[in-house]
Design a protein around this motif. Sequence first.
Motif, short mmCIF file in Angstrom:
data_model
loop_
_atom_site.label_atom_id
_atom_site.label_comp_id
_atom_site.label_asym_id
_atom_site.label_seq_id
_atom_site.Cartn_x
_atom_site.Cartn_y
_atom_site.Cartn_z
N GLN A 242 0.82 -1.20 0.00
CA GLN A 242 0.00 0.00 0.00
C GLN A 242 0.87 1.27 0.00
O GLN A 242 0.51 2.28 -0.63
CB GLN A 242 -0.93 0.00 1.22
N ALA A 243 2.00 1.20 0.68
CA ALA A 243 2.92 2.34 0.68
C ALA A 243 3.46 2.58 -0.72
O ALA A 243 3.61 3.74 -1.15
CB ALA A 243 4.06 2.09 1.67
N GLU A 244 3.76 1.50 -1.43
CA GLU A 244 4.25 1.64 -2.81
C GLU A 244 3.19 2.29 -3.70
O GLU A 244 3.51 3.17 -4.51
CB GLU A 244 4.61 0.26 -3.37
N ILE A 245 1.95 1.88 -3.52
CA ILE A 245 0.88 2.46 -4.33
C ILE A 245 0.71 3.94 -4.02
O ILE A 245 0.53 4.77 -4.93
CB ILE A 245 -0.45 1.69 -4.08
N GLN A 246 0.78 4.31 -2.74
CA GLN A 246 0.66 5.72 -2.38
C GLN A 246 1.80 6.53 -2.97
O GLN A 246 1.60 7.69 -3.38
CB GLN A 246 0.63 5.87 -0.85
N ARG A 247 2.99 5.94 -3.02
CA ARG A 247 4.13 6.62 -3.65
C ARG A 247 3.86 6.87 -5.13
O ARG A 247 4.17 7.95 -5.66
CB ARG A 247 5.40 5.78 -3.47
N ILE A 248 3.28 5.85 -5.80
CA ILE A 248 2.97 5.98 -7.23
C ILE A 248 1.99 7.13 -7.46
O ILE A 248 2.17 7.96 -8.36
CB ILE A 248 2.38 4.66 -7.77
N TYR A 249 0.97 7.22 -6.61
CA TYR A 249 -0.01 8.29 -6.76
C TYR A 249 0.61 9.66 -6.47
O TYR A 249 0.30 10.66 -7.11
CB TYR A 249 -1.22 8.05 -5.84
N ALA A 250 1.48 9.68 -5.48
CA ALA A 250 2.13 10.95 -5.13
C ALA A 250 3.00 11.45 -6.26
O ALA A 250 3.14 12.67 -6.47
CB ALA A 250 2.96 10.77 -3.86
N GLU A 251 3.59 10.53 -7.00
CA GLU A 251 4.51 10.91 -8.09
C GLU A 251 3.78 11.16 -9.41
O GLU A 251 4.41 11.62 -10.38
CB GLU A 251 5.55 9.80 -8.29
N GLY A 339 -8.98 12.30 -10.15
CA GLY A 339 -8.59 11.51 -9.00
C GLY A 339 -9.10 10.07 -9.03
O GLY A 339 -8.87 9.31 -8.09
N MET A 340 -9.77 9.66 -10.12
CA MET A 340 -10.27 8.30 -10.25
C MET A 340 -9.23 7.42 -10.96
O MET A 340 -8.63 7.83 -11.96
CB MET A 340 -11.57 8.27 -11.05
N GLU A 381 -9.24 -3.07 -8.46
CA GLU A 381 -9.53 -1.99 -7.52
C GLU A 381 -10.01 -0.75 -8.26
O GLU A 381 -9.62 -0.49 -9.40
CB GLU A 381 -8.28 -1.60 -6.72
N ILE A 382 -10.85 0.02 -7.58
CA ILE A 382 -11.18 1.38 -7.99
C ILE A 382 -10.76 2.30 -6.85
O ILE A 382 -11.10 2.04 -5.69
CB ILE A 382 -12.69 1.54 -8.28
N ARG A 383 -10.01 3.32 -7.19
CA ARG A 383 -9.53 4.26 -6.15
C ARG A 383 -9.95 5.68 -6.49
O ARG A 383 -10.01 6.06 -7.66
CB ARG A 383 -8.01 4.18 -6.01
N LYS A 384 -10.23 6.40 -5.44
CA LYS A 384 -10.58 7.82 -5.57
C LYS A 384 -9.60 8.63 -4.73
O LYS A 384 -9.53 8.45 -3.51
CB LYS A 384 -12.02 8.05 -5.11
N ASN A 385 -8.82 9.46 -5.39
CA ASN A 385 -7.76 10.23 -4.74
C ASN A 385 -6.82 9.32 -3.96
O ASN A 385 -6.39 9.65 -2.85
CB ASN A 385 -8.35 11.31 -3.82
N GLY A 386 -6.56 8.15 -4.51
CA GLY A 386 -5.61 7.21 -3.92
C GLY A 386 -6.19 6.28 -2.89
O GLY A 386 -5.51 5.36 -2.42
#
Length: 397
Positions: A242-251, A339-340, A381-386
């Motif tokens: 999950q941390a890796e995914i958050q990093r991807i969204y942040a970048e 953000g989707m 998965e579907i994500r909204k704003n990460g």
Amino acid sequence: MRKNLWKRVAAAAVCLTVLVVAQAAPFQAADDSYKDEINDLNGKISALKKEQAAIQADIDKAKNDKSKKEKEKKQLQNQVYLAQQEIELLTSRIGTLEGNIAQKESEIKDKQAQIDANYEQFKQRMRAMYLNDDSTVLGVVFGADSYSDFLTRTEMLQRTSAHDKKMIDELLEAKRAIEEALAEIQANKAQVEEDKSDMSAQKANLAVKVQEVAKQEMQLADLQKEFEAQKAQKQKEEKEAQAEIQRIYAENESIGDYVGGDFQWPVTGFRTITSRFGWRFGGSDYHTGIDIAGRNSSGSAIFQQPIRAANAGKVIYASNSYTPGRGYGRYVIIDHGGGMSTLYGHQNSVYVSVGDYVAQGETIGEVGTTGWSTGPHLHFEIRKNGTAVNPANYFNI
């Protein structure tokens, strides 16, 4: 001249009496008691279909992952049993119809023989009338002792002829009725044979589904066992993923406004969900998506089936390298703007690269079992704003 006239009169009289000697037995109406049996069988088949529909509705209402699988397995087994019963009823109906067809064929044959016999005697009498001396014919018509006797004889011949004509008309009508009934029953038989074939196919399909559900239960159970056996390690790996995914969204900033429209189901023809969104394994693991597995309606397995983009967008992550037994394996993330985004995990192969723009429905990879997985499936998965959101809010699942 007078002789020819009497010949014509006599011939007319004989034509009226041609069937007097060879009358057929009165026609007995065909036995339609089989229709009651057919109606009874139809009612039972209809009841079975309603019961099957109710079972399927019950399956669709199940919500919890594990209880859904257990309930689906049980109900599918019930459907197999009902399918077997329906096939037995259809077989009985076929037997009844075939017996009735044989009976009607025999009746048609008998009636046709009667008609043929009467017609043959008619031809023989006409031939005899033509060849024999007039005295025989004149004796029939003019042997009367008085004019009153002559009228009486003539009326008798006319009434006899009318009776015989009515009889032969009834025979012909009966023959037509039997032939129509036979045609109808043969059509029904063809339909029943088709139904039986369909039900046999349904039975085979249901058997496959039961096996598949059992297999899915084992996969989920194996995943839970592995998780429980290495709970601390798996929870640590999940946090890292999950941390890796958050990093991807942040970048990767979203491409702009949402591209619009509804999401498309990512694996065409495969609707079985083996693990739903939310807490599982007794509340010790939070599942951030849904797992799509199983077989389609034609029996094909999901492994290596094409994965399609749920909507248009930009590929912001595409991994072809992975660590066996860890995380999402090979996976892809697509940003749809606003953000989707959607994530597609455990892929066997990845067909896209970071920076690619894909259209809705475009193939981005194929289903596999890479990463932490005990069997072929797509983790979607579907994500909204990460933040992962429940796909059930976007699909009818």
